[in-house]
Design a protein around this motif. Structure first.
Motif, PDB file in Angstrom:
ATOM      1  N   UNK A 125       1.824   9.518   3.803  1.00  0.00           N
ATOM      2  CA  UNK A 125       2.964   9.002   3.024  1.00  0.00           C
ATOM      3  C   UNK A 125       3.085   9.656   1.651  1.00  0.00           C
ATOM      4  N   UNK A 126       1.964  10.029   1.043  1.00  0.00           N
ATOM      5  CA  UNK A 126       2.045  10.732  -0.236  1.00  0.00           C
ATOM      6  C   UNK A 126       2.708  12.093  -0.055  1.00  0.00           C
TER       7      UNK A 126
ATOM      8  N   UNK B 133       8.612   3.791   2.978  1.00  0.00           N
ATOM      9  CA  UNK B 133       8.244   2.376   3.131  1.00  0.00           C
ATOM     10  C   UNK B 133       8.602   1.869   4.525  1.00  0.00           C
ATOM     11  N   UNK B 134       9.766   2.259   5.028  1.00  0.00           N
ATOM     12  CA  UNK B 134      10.181   1.817   6.363  1.00  0.00           C
ATOM     13  C   UNK B 134       9.235   2.358   7.429  1.00  0.00           C
TER      14      UNK B 134
ATOM     15  N   UNK C 150      19.172   7.874   9.056  1.00  0.00           N
ATOM     16  CA  UNK C 150      20.004   6.672   8.918  1.00  0.00           C
ATOM     17  C   UNK C 150      20.536   6.501   7.502  1.00  0.00           C
ATOM     18  N   UNK C 151      20.214   7.438   6.590  1.00  0.00           N
ATOM     19  CA  UNK C 151      20.752   7.400   5.236  1.00  0.00           C
ATOM     20  C   UNK C 151      19.843   6.793   4.198  1.00  0.00           C
ATOM     21  N   UNK C 152      18.594   6.486   4.543  1.00  0.00           N
ATOM     22  CA  UNK C 152      17.664   5.903   3.573  1.00  0.00           C
ATOM     23  C   UNK C 152      17.251   6.943   2.540  1.00  0.00           C
ATOM     24  N   UNK C 153      17.026   6.479   1.296  1.00  0.00           N
ATOM     25  CA  UNK C 153      16.433   7.352   0.288  1.00  0.00           C
ATOM     26  C   UNK C 153      14.990   7.635   0.671  1.00  0.00           C
TER      27      UNK C 153
ATOM     28  N   UNK D  34       0.830  -1.199   0.000  1.00  0.00           N
ATOM     29  CA  UNK D  34       0.000   0.000   0.000  1.00  0.00           C
ATOM     30  C   UNK D  34       0.866   1.251   0.000  1.00  0.00           C
ATOM     31  N   UNK D  35       1.904   1.244   0.828  1.00  0.00           N
ATOM     32  CA  UNK D  35       2.798   2.403   0.878  1.00  0.00           C
ATOM     33  C   UNK D  35       3.512   2.594  -0.453  1.00  0.00           C
TER      34      UNK D  35
END
Length: 731
Positions: free
Chosen positions: A326-327, A271-272, A262-265, A5-6
């Motif tokens: 999230x959008x 998503x995380x 933490x460096x995530x795109x 969904x995300x």
């Protein structure tokens, strides 16, 4: 599911935002055009004796008691003749003519006619007089317009040292629309700025909540066309939705910023956040909804209406947090940390050193923590044993309110009981014989302690061909007083059975008492349904029988403290002036059941937020002590901010004039504050330390039961794999 969904939301972020914008505008416009009318009270529930008596009275009289109000005229003692003074009389007659000009169907009885029907009365010192005012209307809006015109006509009343006011709920002055909501939103924004330190990050939870509340409240207004809904329901939907919606968005946003740190795109960070915090929001929203849905067991009007009011806000903001937020995060990306406030910039992903130190302190002395927490909760709960249910009256309204002035004038001229007469309604099956028996009942009532006056039998009309009559009884005490309720019990238990007539009793005090008894009779079923459903949901979420059991016990303790504070303020009068309570009286009869459902569900929110993080660390490390310390450290900041926001939002309820909303707001604010401090920061870590691995007890015969978080093994067997830890995380 959360990941897919995300992912879809991220890929279609502009379409999702546009869809929400269209939904919000459409719902608001439709609600403005086609929104239904509300009702004013629950006291006419025909499942009660007072409700049936009121229905009989209305049917026999050919109208509705809701159409009736009083015009109260009062003069200073220095006015010769009081309300009979020629100048005063001329102004009263002129006012009656102006009312007729406003609407021919609106009728004001002549104050100076013979006082034989009870429609008019003049006090013994002639300083106060009242007459009935009938304001028939087909809708809430139509009656509100008539009331406004009548009030405007009364402004021309110009007799010397005299005044005219109105007794009746329709004439109560309303607080400025949206004032309470605006205060709550303003305080929430300040807390968000402190929590995040940037304008954009602070604004996102607020925007998300407002979108959800706008849709939820609009849907409720449309549903009012088919379901009777009290006038305060929309306010309850708005305030509950704002508080819960900001909390849900706050949790997701915190995880998103931590992932970025933490460096995530950006897409991976969204998503995380949704795969972890999104799960918590879904579980938390489900528990709140289930708790509120427990109100359906009450039946009648309150069951479906309060369920709709609560769920409309919670479900709408939960959906907004899981889709709209999230959008927005995918669109804004790293700019979420822009526009920092000097001195308030916070470091995303902070370890919470202070919370860690606190947790270790509690865990070193767990039994001391339990005893301190229980002592606080028990002391706060003690007043709850004096809980008395009923309905407030105009004496609780602000001193400048026209209905409060009328209330005080009536009490001064005719005694406190004049504000809440009792009506004994009966069918007369054998004509003259029935009238004689009713006369005899009136005579016995006149000699009863607590009775000020009794009217002669008043014929009302016929129902299905049977004549109906009533007696109007004025108590010596006011409608909120316990002595009035004692009188009601004596009349029902002793005098009515002796009369031989099928008499039913109604009136303000009676309606509140009957409604309270009805709700209390159904309360055990409601509590059982809520507790069982909440237990099952938490057990499946955490794969533990101990955690949900502790959660239920602790939540009940928090609720006991909330009820105790309500009783202390509204019934004992402690600090009542600070929140604008006019005088002590009973707790509104609908408040305990709605407060139980809403507060219990909200307490489960914090349980999910905290324990899910503890469980995540336990599954990763297998160390019950360290998992509690790290879980508390990771959630302390977000729980504190979320609780502070909810406390401010719910506390703003006290700015409403409605006594029930004041009590509801105070109770919710107290429950959330106690739950987020004494329970989550003291009792939970202390008990989890004491129980250790037993917290995660999950019988082997339940090992095949699927877990709501996707983990199908026993939680007492920790997996060292970080991948499993992520899958297991519901917070």
């Amino acid at each position: 599911m959360f990941t897919s969904v995300a992912g879809w939301t991220v890929r279609n972020r502009w379409s999702v935002v546009a869809g929400w914008a269209v939904a919000l505008v459409s719902c608001v416009v439709l609600a403005g055009i086609f929104g239904g009318d509300s009702i004013t009270n629950f006291a006419d529930d025909e499942r009660t004796e007072s409700g049936r008596a009121l229905a009989t009275l209305n049917a026999a009289a050919g109208g509705s008691a809701a159409d009736e109000a009083r015009v109260v005229v009062s003069t200073a003692p220095t006015v010769p003749g009081g309300v009979r003074n020629p100048a005063v009389r001329a102004e009263v007659d002129a006012f009656r003519e102006r009312i007729t000009a406003v609407d021919p169907d609106t009728q004001m009885a002549d104050l100076y006619t013979a006082e034989v029907t009870g429609d008019t009365a003049i006090s013994s010192d002639a300083t106060v007089g009242y007459t009935t005012l009938t304001v028939p209307a087909q809708s809430y809006g139509e009656r509100a317009d008539l009331v406004a015109e009548i009030k405007d006509a009364s402004s021309q009343f110009d007799a010397p040292d005299s005044r005219v006011n109105f007794a009746g709920d329709w004439f109560a002055d309303e607080a400025p629309a949206g004032m309470g909501e605006a205060i709550g939103i303003g305080l929430a924004m300040i807390i968000l700025l402190i929590a995040f330190g940037t304008v954009i990050a602070a604004g996102l939870p607020l925007v998300t909540a407002l979108f959800g509340v706008g849709v939820g409240a609009s849907v409720l207004l449309l549903l009012q066309n088919v379901v009777d809904t009290p006038s305060f329901a929309v306010s309850l939907t708005a305030m509950l939705g704002i508080g819960v919606g900001i909390d849900y968005a706050l949790l997701i946003l915190t995880r998103f910023r931590a992932a970025l740190a933490d460096g995530c795109a950006v897409p991976d960070a969204v998503l995380a956040a949704m795969n972890t915090a999104g799960r918590s929001v879904a579980f938390a929203g489900a528990t709140v909804t289930i708790a509120i849905a427990g109100l359906l067991t009450q039946g009648g009007v309150i069951g479906p209406t309060m369920t709709l009011a609560g769920c409309a806000g919670v479900l709408a903001v939960m959906l907004a947090a899981l889709t709209l937020l999230p959008a927005l995060l995918a669109i804004i990306g790293t700019r979420v940390n822009k526009l920092a406030i000097p001195g308030l910039r916070t470091r995303p992903g902070a370890d919470g050193a202070l919370a860690q130190r606190w947790s270790r302190t509690v865990q070193r002395h767990p039994w001391g923590g339990v005893l301190v927490a229980l002592a606080i909760l028990i002391v706060l709960t003690i007043p709850a044993f004096d809980l008395r249910l009923g309905f407030g009256d105009a004496g609780n309204r602000p001193a400048q309110d026209t209905t409060r002035i009328a209330y005080d004038d009536l009490a001064r001229g005719f005694g406190a009981g004049a504000n809440g007469p009792l009506y004994l309604v009966t069918e007369l099956p054998d004509g003259a014989g029935g009238v004689a028996e009713l006369d005899a009942l009136a005579t016995r009532l006149e000699g009863t302690d607590g009775v000020a006056t009794v009217s002669p039998p008043i014929p009302l009309g016929r129902v299905d061909g049977t004549p109906v009559a009533m007696l109007s009884v004025t108590p010596t005490t006011g409608p909120q007083d316990a002595e009035t309720l004692d009188l009601v019990h004596r009349i029902r238990a002793d005098l009515i059975p002796e009369s031989g007539l099928p008499v039913e009793l109604t009136g303000a005090a009676v309606g509140g008492s009957d409604f309270a008894e009805l709700t209390l009779d159904r309360l055990p079923l409601m509590v059982a349904v809520v507790l069982i459903c909440s237990f099952l949901l938490l057990a499946l979420a955490f794969r533990s029988l101990v955690v949900p059991t502790k959660a239920i016990v602790m939540n009940l303790l928090s609720l006991g403290a909330a009820f105790g504070v309500i009783v202390a303020v509204f019934q004992w009068g402690w600090g009542m002036e600070l929140i604008g309570v006019g005088k002590i009286g009973p707790t509104e009869a609908w408040v305990p059941i709605v407060l139980f459902a809403v507060a219990f569900g909200l307490a489960m929110d914090y349980e999910v937020f905290l324990v899910s993080r503890i469980r995540e660390r336990y599954l990763a490390t297998g160390d019950p002590t360290t998992s509690v310390t790290e879980g508390l450290a990771k959630t302390a900041r977000v729980i504190t901010a979320a609780a502070a926001i909810m406390v401010c939002v719910f506390a703003s309820f006290v700015f409403f004039d409605d006594r029930g909303l004041k009590a509801m707001g105070l109770g919710l604010a107290t429950a959330v504050f106690i739950d987020a401090t004494v329970v989550r920061m003291l009792l939970v870590p202390a008990t989890m330390e004491i129980l250790g691995r037993h917290n995660w007890y999950w019988p082997s015969w339940l090992s095949r039961v699927p877990s709501l978080d996707g983990v199908h093994r026993s939680a007492v067997e920790p997996d060292e794999s970080p991948a499993v830890s992520t899958r297991a995380d519901v917070g």
